[in-house]
Scaffold this active site. Structure first.
Site, short mmCIF file in Angstrom:
data_model
loop_
_atom_site.label_atom_id
_atom_site.label_comp_id
_atom_site.label_asym_id
_atom_site.label_seq_id
_atom_site.Cartn_x
_atom_site.Cartn_y
_atom_site.Cartn_z
N LYS A 161 -5.00 -9.46 -6.79
CA LYS A 161 -6.29 -9.75 -6.15
C LYS A 161 -7.35 -8.74 -6.57
CE LYS A 161 -5.98 -7.32 -1.79
NZ LYS A 161 -6.11 -7.24 -0.38
N LYS A 197 -10.80 -3.06 -4.22
CA LYS A 197 -11.60 -1.85 -4.31
C LYS A 197 -10.85 -0.76 -5.03
CE LYS A 197 -13.67 -2.60 0.24
NZ LYS A 197 -13.54 -2.26 1.67
N LYS A 207 0.82 -1.22 0.00
CA LYS A 207 0.00 0.00 0.00
C LYS A 207 0.84 1.26 0.00
CE LYS A 207 -4.45 -1.52 1.75
NZ LYS A 207 -5.51 -1.34 2.73
P1 AMP Z 1 -11.32 -4.92 3.09
O1 AMP Z 1 -12.21 -4.52 2.00
O2 AMP Z 1 -9.87 -4.79 2.75
O3 AMP Z 1 -11.67 -4.34 4.42
O4 AMP Z 1 -11.54 -6.49 3.27
C1 AMP Z 1 -12.68 -7.04 3.88
C2 AMP Z 1 -12.59 -8.54 3.88
O5 AMP Z 1 -12.64 -9.04 2.52
C3 AMP Z 1 -11.29 -9.09 4.48
O6 AMP Z 1 -11.59 -10.25 5.23
C4 AMP Z 1 -10.46 -9.43 3.28
O7 AMP Z 1 -9.55 -10.47 3.55
C5 AMP Z 1 -11.52 -9.88 2.28
N1 AMP Z 1 -11.09 -9.67 0.89
C6 AMP Z 1 -10.77 -8.49 0.30
N2 AMP Z 1 -10.42 -8.68 -1.00
C7 AMP Z 1 -10.50 -10.01 -1.23
C8 AMP Z 1 -10.26 -10.85 -2.38
N3 AMP Z 1 -9.89 -10.34 -3.56
N4 AMP Z 1 -10.45 -12.19 -2.25
C9 AMP Z 1 -10.85 -12.71 -1.07
N5 AMP Z 1 -11.08 -11.99 0.04
C10 AMP Z 1 -10.92 -10.66 -0.02
#
Ligand code: AMP
Ligand code: TRP
Length: 333
Positions: free
Chosen positions: A198, A201, A114
């Site tokens: 991956k 967002k 990041k």
């Molecule tokens: P975040 O949006 O970073 O707060 O992530 C929220 C949850 O979604 C966390 O448990 C992440 O590990 C999961 N997550 C985010 N992106 C992915 C992805 N591409 N594949 C699987 N899990 C994800």
């Protein structure tokens, strides 16, 4: 055994299929099991580790709650709240930052990704982000943390911090050592444009992800345009080893239909991707569209969403403030 579940999602907009299959879908089944006590947190303090527009952040907090509800989390069974409203999180994060070692944080790969090349310009918060995450988890005597694979390293750090605190202050078992709950095959959903990155967002092109609020035609258009290769679908999982995009699309199918990757491959073996993509689109629309409709409906009910957060905050605060009092005592304040 009673499981105490805690997980968090950042209110940074564009919640996508990776968030759903990697985390939220799992939250729903944990919420449905009466043996579990679940807390799902909208981690707004984590969101501000990179700059946020205040008005958009406020909306994104509500949208994250709406997504939890639309996906099937029942606020009567689980606590849903936003992190900034329970002050024990910030306070515990400070105390734990005096336990965590620089050397531990220097190893965190998410910070490196990041912060990019210009580390000097990253916020201090972005660097200490995993310590706040440890505070979130440890305040509630959490036993299990459902997350996507990208959070595994942060969870290991949380366990190290808990163990060091317990050792340093000779309070064996004060902080419970939490277990990660990471789905084996589908813990990392990849970008539709690049099977090695991956789904995220922050990817600039919207074509790389399926947003949970996408319309039907956007979903089918994105799947149509998703990168694949020219080979047909193989008959064995091993044959996907050097085909990241093919593996990703088949994994998405498998996860949505609750089949193993192996069974999914056998179903389509020998077929080409254009045929498979049509079926995948249909299934995605079937699963995602009702969630999308419900999110949009709930976003018009701001008062209801705020009430859920307010009630969740009260419950979370009553648990967290008891734990922080004990922490004060142990530390000698
Ligand atoms: P975040 O949006 O970073 O707060 O992530 C929220 C949850 O979604 C966390 O448990 C992440 O590990 C999961 N997550 C985010 N992106 C992915 C992805 N591409 N594949 C699987 N899990 C994800
Ligand atoms: N860091 C997590 C993510 O970006 C979100 C998060 C914050 C979290 N606190 C948590 C996840 C506590 C699990 C438990 O995905």
């Amino acid at each position: 055994m009673l499981k105490k579940i805690f997980s968090g999602v950042q209110p940074t907009g564009n919640l996508h299929l990776g968030n759903y299959l990697g985390a939220i879908k799992n939250f729903v089944s944990l919420n449905n099991d009466n043996e579990n006590k679940c807390i799902f947190c909208v981690v707004d303090l984590h969101a501000v580790t990179v700059s946020q527009d205040p008005k958009i952040l406020k909306n994104n907090i509500r949208e994250t709650v709406a997504t939890f509800l639309a996906s099937g989390i029942d606020p009567k069974k689980s606590i849903i709240f936003n992190q900034s409203q329970v002050s024990a999180h910030s306070e515990a994060a400070w105390i734990l930052s005096c336990i965590a070692r620089m050397g531990w944080l220097n190893r965190m790969t998410q910070f490196k990704e990041k912060a990019g090349k210009d580390k000097e310009k990253a916020s201090v918060g972005l660097y200490s982000y995993p310590v706040l995450m440890a505070a979130d988890i440890l305040l509630y005597d959490t036993t299990h943390v459902p997350v996507g694979n990208d959070q595994k390293q942060h969870l290991e750090l949380c366990r190290d911090i808990a163990q060091k605190f317990n050792n340093d202050f000779k309070v064996n078992d004060f902080f419970k050592i939490p277990e990660p709950l990471i789905q084996k095959e589908f813990s990392r959903i990849m970008s539709l444009k690049d099977g090695l990155k991956k789904m995220s967002k922050s990817e600039l092109s919207d074509l790389g992800r399926i947003n949970l609020t996408d319309e039907k035609d956007q979903i089918s258009n994105k799947i149509k345009k998703a990168k694949t290769d020219s080979l047909p679908i193989p008959s064995k999982v091993e044959e996907l080893n050097n085909r990241p995009e093919a593996r990703n699309l088949l994994s998405i199918y498998a996860s949505l239909t609750n089949l193993s990757l192996e069974k999914s491959i056998q179903k389509f073996s020998g077929k080409n991707f254009s045929e498979f993509k049509e079926i995948l689109s249909q299934i995605l629309i079937e699963k995602i569209n009702p969630i999308s409709i419900e999110i949009k409906k709930l976003l018009n009910e701001k008062k209801y969403l705020d009430k859920i957060l307010l009630e969740g905050c009260k419950e979370a605060d009553s648990l967290a403030s008891k734990k922080i009092k004990k922490i004060h005592d142990i530390v000698g304040f």
